[in-house]
Design an enzyme around this catalytic site. Structure first.
Site, PDB file in Angstrom:
ATOM      1  N   CYS A  91       0.866  -1.173   0.000  1.00 53.53           N
ATOM      2  CA  CYS A  91       0.000   0.000   0.000  1.00 53.53           C
ATOM      3  C   CYS A  91       0.902   1.222   0.000  1.00 53.53           C
ATOM      4  O   CYS A  91       1.673   1.429   0.953  1.00 53.53           O
ATOM      5  CB  CYS A  91      -0.909  -0.018   1.224  1.00 53.53           C
ATOM      6  SG  CYS A  91      -2.038   1.397   1.217  1.00 53.53           S
ATOM      7  N   CYS A 236      -3.400   6.815  -4.949  1.00 47.05           N
ATOM      8  CA  CYS A 236      -3.102   5.383  -4.877  1.00 47.05           C
ATOM      9  C   CYS A 236      -1.662   5.087  -5.320  1.00 47.05           C
ATOM     10  O   CYS A 236      -1.341   5.138  -6.514  1.00 47.05           O
ATOM     11  CB  CYS A 236      -4.094   4.560  -5.713  1.00 47.05           C
ATOM     12  SG  CYS A 236      -3.997   2.810  -5.316  1.00 47.05           S
TER      13      CYS A 236
HETATM   14  O1  PYC Z   1      -1.887   3.786  -2.011  1.00 48.03           O
HETATM   15  O2  PYC Z   1      -1.388   1.781  -2.763  1.00 48.03           O
HETATM   16  C1  PYC Z   1      -2.154   2.583  -2.238  1.00 48.03           C
HETATM   17  C2  PYC Z   1      -3.497   2.117  -1.845  1.00 48.03           C
HETATM   18  C3  PYC Z   1      -4.044   0.882  -2.045  1.00 48.03           C
HETATM   19  C4  PYC Z   1      -5.323   0.908  -1.500  1.00 48.03           C
HETATM   20  C5  PYC Z   1      -5.535   2.162  -0.992  1.00 48.03           C
HETATM   21  N1  PYC Z   1      -4.411   2.884  -1.208  1.00 48.03           N
END
Ligand code: PYC
Length: 312
Positions: A91, A236
């Protein structure tokens, strides 16, 4: 009440996406590689996951980060990420939250720190100005321009890529990537995930839509559906890594150049990649962003509470 089991946590957010770091009092997963320990977490301690991140203590958007001793000898910390429906491989926003929290506690100085995860070691760097870079696991595109037959939508084309989690990435969708449009975006991406899972890509648990950036200097805006039905408030980190792998494979972004990914709420990460293996399409992404600590606390597990282990 004295004597109740206590879980010591520290909360942060990275570009709006929350991370709940478990410092003490979490489940005892034993030793061995983190890939084995995450298996034990899933099989034997799932109630701990839901107690920590689900309502009434948390919400669908909270990503948990269980701090554990590393297995890899070159790592200083180990972490297992989880959310409202299960465990994550890696993550990106959560790693930034972990680093900001360790810094807040005085456990790391600015500089580099290696962190063991179930899908490989990552190298984070806390910069003097407070930004955090995450050198992520090797990322690659598994399949390009896949045509899915999506019930209620029609044909949707996209790429399947790994960035520490599995993504289906879609550029052509005709939707406005706007908070005013959340219901439609969530419904659309859920349908895509279901179709991907049924049409040969059972590993895909995140869906990422791309569109034009809203702010000057950003390369693109995204909407990311997480494994439950929550959307990622941040751009993300693993999704941006998967995107970098696709851009590299398509020759659309040169090695070392910046890709500024904007989230659906307008927060940004800056990403770059280095080629690891051109023949295999493998890149080493580095994602940079900022995280802020929002709370320190202790969760109490009261056996008299019918929702002690979270709403499941
Ligand atoms: O930032 O990799 C990330 C992530 C995955 C799910 C929520 N954030």
């Amino acid at each position: 009440m004295a004597g109740l089991p206590r879980i010591r946590i520290i909360d942060s957010h990275t570009g709006g996406e929350p991370t709940r770091l478990v410092l003490e009092g979490g489940p005892a997963l034993g030793g061995g590689p983190l890939a084995e320990r995450v298996g034990r977490f899933r099989e034997k301690f799932d109630a701990w996951r839901t107690a920590i991140v689900n309502e009434p203590r948390g919400s669908d958007t909270v990503v948990g980060a269980l701090l554990v001793p590393p297995h890899r000898a070159d790592c200083q910390f180990g972490v297992i990420f989880f959310n409202n429906v299960g465990c994550l491989g890696m993550c990106g926003h959560g790693t930034m939250g972990l680093v900001a929290s360790l810094r807040h506690l005085g456990r790391i100085p600015p500089g580099k720190v290696r962190i063991d995860t179930p899908v490989g070691a990552v190298e984070a760097e806390l910069h003097a100005g407070g930004e955090i870079s995450v050198g992520n696991v090797a990322s690659y595109r598994q399949a390009a321009n896949v045509a899915l037959d999506v019930p209620g939508v029609g044909e949707v084309r996209g790429d399947v890529a790994w960035g520490g989690n599995w993504f289906f990435l879609v550029a052509q969708h005709g939707l406005a990537l706007d908070l005013a449009n959340l219901e439609q975006l969530t419904d659309y991406t859920r349908r895509i995930r279901q179709a991907a899972n049924q049409q040969g890509f059972s590993e895909v648990d995140h869906v990422e839509l791309f569109g034009p950036a809203a702010q000057a200097g950003a390369s693109s805006r995204n909407f990311v559906l997480c494994p439950g039905n929550a959307y990622d408030r941040s751009p993300c980190g693993t999704g941006t890594s998967a995107k970098l792998a696709c851009l590299a494979a398509d020759g659309k972004l040169a090695e070392g150049d910046a890709w500024v990914q904007e989230s659906v709420i307008g927060s940004t990460f800056s990403g770059r990649y280095r080629w690891l293996d051109r023949a295999k399409g493998e890149v080493a992404p580095t994602i940079t962003g900022t995280a802020f600590v929002t709370a320190e606390g202790v969760q109490l597990l009261d056996p008299r509470d019918p929702f002690c282990w979270g709403i499941r």
